[in-house]
Design an enzyme around this catalytic site. Sequence first.
Site, PDB file in Angstrom:
ATOM      1  N   SER A 272     -89.981 -45.010 -13.628  1.00 18.88           N
ATOM      2  CA  SER A 272     -90.014 -45.548 -12.263  1.00 18.88           C
ATOM      3  C   SER A 272     -88.599 -45.934 -11.854  1.00 18.88           C
ATOM      4  CB  SER A 272     -90.899 -46.799 -12.246  1.00 18.88           C
ATOM      5  OG  SER A 272     -90.702 -47.529 -11.057  1.00 18.88           O
TER       6      SER A 272
ATOM      7  N   TYR B  88     -93.862 -54.692 -16.060  1.00 19.71           N
ATOM      8  CA  TYR B  88     -93.765 -53.337 -15.508  1.00 19.71           C
ATOM      9  C   TYR B  88     -92.326 -52.819 -15.602  1.00 19.71           C
ATOM     10  CZ  TYR B  88     -94.502 -49.385 -12.343  1.00 19.71           C
ATOM     11  OH  TYR B  88     -94.576 -48.119 -11.793  1.00 19.71           O
TER      12      TYR B  88
HETATM   13  N1  LIG Z   1     -97.020 -45.169  -6.938  1.00 23.88           N
HETATM   14  C1  LIG Z   1     -95.750 -45.442  -7.073  1.00 23.88           C
HETATM   15  O1  LIG Z   1     -95.087 -45.872  -6.102  1.00 23.88           O
HETATM   16  C2  LIG Z   1     -95.055 -45.221  -8.390  1.00 23.88           C
HETATM   17  C3  LIG Z   1     -93.647 -45.300  -8.417  1.00 23.88           C
HETATM   18  C4  LIG Z   1     -92.993 -45.103  -9.623  1.00 23.88           C
HETATM   19  C5  LIG Z   1     -93.711 -44.821 -10.775  1.00 23.88           C
HETATM   20  N2  LIG Z   1     -95.078 -44.755 -10.715  1.00 23.88           N
HETATM   21  C6  LIG Z   1     -95.766 -44.472 -11.966  1.00 23.88           C
HETATM   22  O2  LIG Z   1     -96.508 -43.269 -11.850  1.00 23.88           O
HETATM   23  C7  LIG Z   1     -97.660 -43.325 -12.694  1.00 23.88           C
HETATM   24  C8  LIG Z   1     -98.889 -43.017 -11.844  1.00 23.88           C
HETATM   25  O3  LIG Z   1     -98.966 -44.003 -10.813  1.00 23.88           O
HETATM   26  P1  LIG Z   1     -99.919 -43.880  -9.543  1.00 23.88           P
HETATM   27  O4  LIG Z   1     -99.202 -44.481  -8.410  1.00 23.88           O
HETATM   28  O5  LIG Z   1    -100.456 -42.505  -9.451  1.00 23.88           O
HETATM   29  O6  LIG Z   1    -101.035 -44.930 -10.000  1.00 23.88           O
HETATM   30  P2  LIG Z   1    -102.602 -44.916  -9.881  1.00 23.88           P
HETATM   31  O7  LIG Z   1    -103.027 -46.306 -10.151  1.00 23.88           O
HETATM   32  O8  LIG Z   1    -103.016 -44.249  -8.607  1.00 23.88           O
HETATM   33  O9  LIG Z   1    -103.024 -43.959 -11.107  1.00 23.88           O
HETATM   34  C9  LIG Z   1    -102.874 -44.336 -12.444  1.00 23.88           C
HETATM   35  C10 LIG Z   1    -104.018 -43.738 -13.233  1.00 23.88           C
HETATM   36  O10 LIG Z   1    -103.878 -44.142 -14.598  1.00 23.88           O
HETATM   37  C11 LIG Z   1    -105.165 -44.423 -15.103  1.00 23.88           C
HETATM   38  N3  LIG Z   1    -105.085 -45.300 -16.275  1.00 23.88           N
HETATM   39  C12 LIG Z   1    -104.684 -46.592 -16.323  1.00 23.88           C
HETATM   40  N4  LIG Z   1    -104.793 -47.061 -17.577  1.00 23.88           N
HETATM   41  C13 LIG Z   1    -105.262 -46.042 -18.349  1.00 23.88           C
HETATM   42  C14 LIG Z   1    -105.584 -45.913 -19.725  1.00 23.88           C
HETATM   43  N5  LIG Z   1    -105.466 -46.937 -20.586  1.00 23.88           N
HETATM   44  N6  LIG Z   1    -106.049 -44.723 -20.167  1.00 23.88           N
HETATM   45  C15 LIG Z   1    -106.211 -43.683 -19.306  1.00 23.88           C
HETATM   46  N7  LIG Z   1    -105.919 -43.748 -17.998  1.00 23.88           N
HETATM   47  C16 LIG Z   1    -105.454 -44.916 -17.526  1.00 23.88           C
HETATM   48  C17 LIG Z   1    -105.879 -45.090 -13.920  1.00 23.88           C
HETATM   49  O11 LIG Z   1    -107.287 -45.092 -14.091  1.00 23.88           O
HETATM   50  C18 LIG Z   1    -105.392 -44.236 -12.761  1.00 23.88           C
HETATM   51  O12 LIG Z   1    -106.250 -43.141 -12.518  1.00 23.88           O
HETATM   52  C19 LIG Z   1     -97.676 -44.732 -13.295  1.00 23.88           C
HETATM   53  O13 LIG Z   1     -97.109 -44.702 -14.581  1.00 23.88           O
HETATM   54  C20 LIG Z   1     -96.778 -45.523 -12.357  1.00 23.88           C
HETATM   55  O14 LIG Z   1     -96.184 -46.612 -13.021  1.00 23.88           O
HETATM   56  C21 LIG Z   1     -95.760 -44.931  -9.554  1.00 23.88           C
END
Ligand SMILES: NC(=O)c1ccc[n+]([C@@H]2O[C@H](COP(=O)([O-])OP(=O)(O)OC[C@H]3O[C@@H](n4cnc5c(N)ncnc54)[C@H](O)[C@@H]3O)[C@@H](O)[C@H]2O)c1
Length: 246
Positions: free
Chosen positions: A137, A150
Site C-alpha cells: 500500500s 496496517y
Molecule cells: N482499497 C484501497 O484503497 C487499498 C489501497 C492500498 C492497498 N490496498 C490493499 O489491497 C488489498 C485488497 O484490498 P481491497 O480494497 O480490495 O479490500 P476488500 O476489503 O474489498 O477485499 C479484501 C478481501 O480480503 C478478504 N479477506 C480478509 N481476510 C481474509 C482471510 N483471513 N482469508 C481470506 N480472505 C480474507 C476479504 O473477505 C475481502 O474479500 C488489501 O491488502 C489492501 O490492504 C487497498
Amino acid sequence: MALEGLSGKVALVTGGAQGIGAATVRRLLAEGMRVVSADVQPSRHEGDRWLGVEADLATEAGAAAMVEAAVTRFGGVHALVTCAGIRGTALPIHELPVADFDAVMTVNVRGMFLSMAAAIRQMLAQKSGGAIVNISSLNARRANPGRVAYNSSKHAVIGLTNTAAVEYGPDGIRVNAILPGSVNTGMSALADQTCSAAGWRMDYTQRPIPRTADPAEIAGFIAWLLSDGASFQTGGAYEIDGGATI
Ligand SMILES: NC(=O)c1ccc[n+]([C@@H]2O[C@H](COP(=O)([O-])OP(=O)(O)OC[C@H]3O[C@@H](n4cnc5c(N)ncnc54)[C@H](O)[C@@H]3O)[C@@H](O)[C@H]2O)c1
C-alpha cells in the site's frame, strides 16, 4: 492485445471475493488464465476456468486448501496474487488493544507468508518458475495516523517480497509488490469514514491524477507484472497511486 505468457496458466488470487482481488480475477480470466480465488467469504464463480474456494488464508490449512484446489482442478500453480487484507481499528498507538494489532498482522503478514509458502512449495515442485504479486500500500511510504498495525503490515509486505525475490530468483520465480493509493473498494470507503471521523481528511484533489483508482486499474498492472512483459522485474515495489507520492 493479450499480455504475453498468461493464457492457459493457473493463478491463485487471495481475497478474490471483492475489491481489488475480484477485479484481478476478472482481468486474469480475460487474459485466458485459469484462476482459483480464495477468500473467507464465498465468491460467486462462473465458467470452467474459475474456481472459488472458501478459506481463511491466515491459517496453514487455508493456504494449503487453496493450492490443493488448484492442483486438483487445474493441474498446478504458476502465479499468486495476494490481495487478502484487513484495515483494523483506527486508534492511536497508545490506545490500540494488542488484540487489534495482532488481528491485522495475522491476516496481512502471517497470511501473506503462508500463502506465499504454500504456492512456492508447489512452484518449486513443478520446476517451471512462477510469478507472485503481493499487495502492499501507499501506507508503506506514507503513514496514516491511527493505522499503526496496517501501516506496519504494509511495510512488512516489502520485506516478504524482497526476501522471496532473492531466495527464489534462481528458480525462475519473480516476486514483486505493488503499492496502491486509494482504490474504490469497500475497504477504502471505510477508511475514509474512519479518517474523517477522526478529523483527518483525504484530499485527492491535490494529487497529479486527482481521483481515486478503479480496482480494474490496479488489476491491469498486476496482470502485466505476472506476464512475460515483466520477465526482468523482481523485488520491485511499484507505487500505483496517481502520483500521490511525488
Ligand atoms: N482499497 C484501497 O484503497 C487499498 C489501497 C492500498 C492497498 N490496498 C490493499 O489491497 C488489498 C485488497 O484490498 P481491497 O480494497 O480490495 O479490500 P476488500 O476489503 O474489498 O477485499 C479484501 C478481501 O480480503 C478478504 N479477506 C480478509 N481476510 C481474509 C482471510 N483471513 N482469508 C481470506 N480472505 C480474507 C476479504 O473477505 C475481502 O474479500 C488489501 O491488502 C489492501 O490492504 C487497498
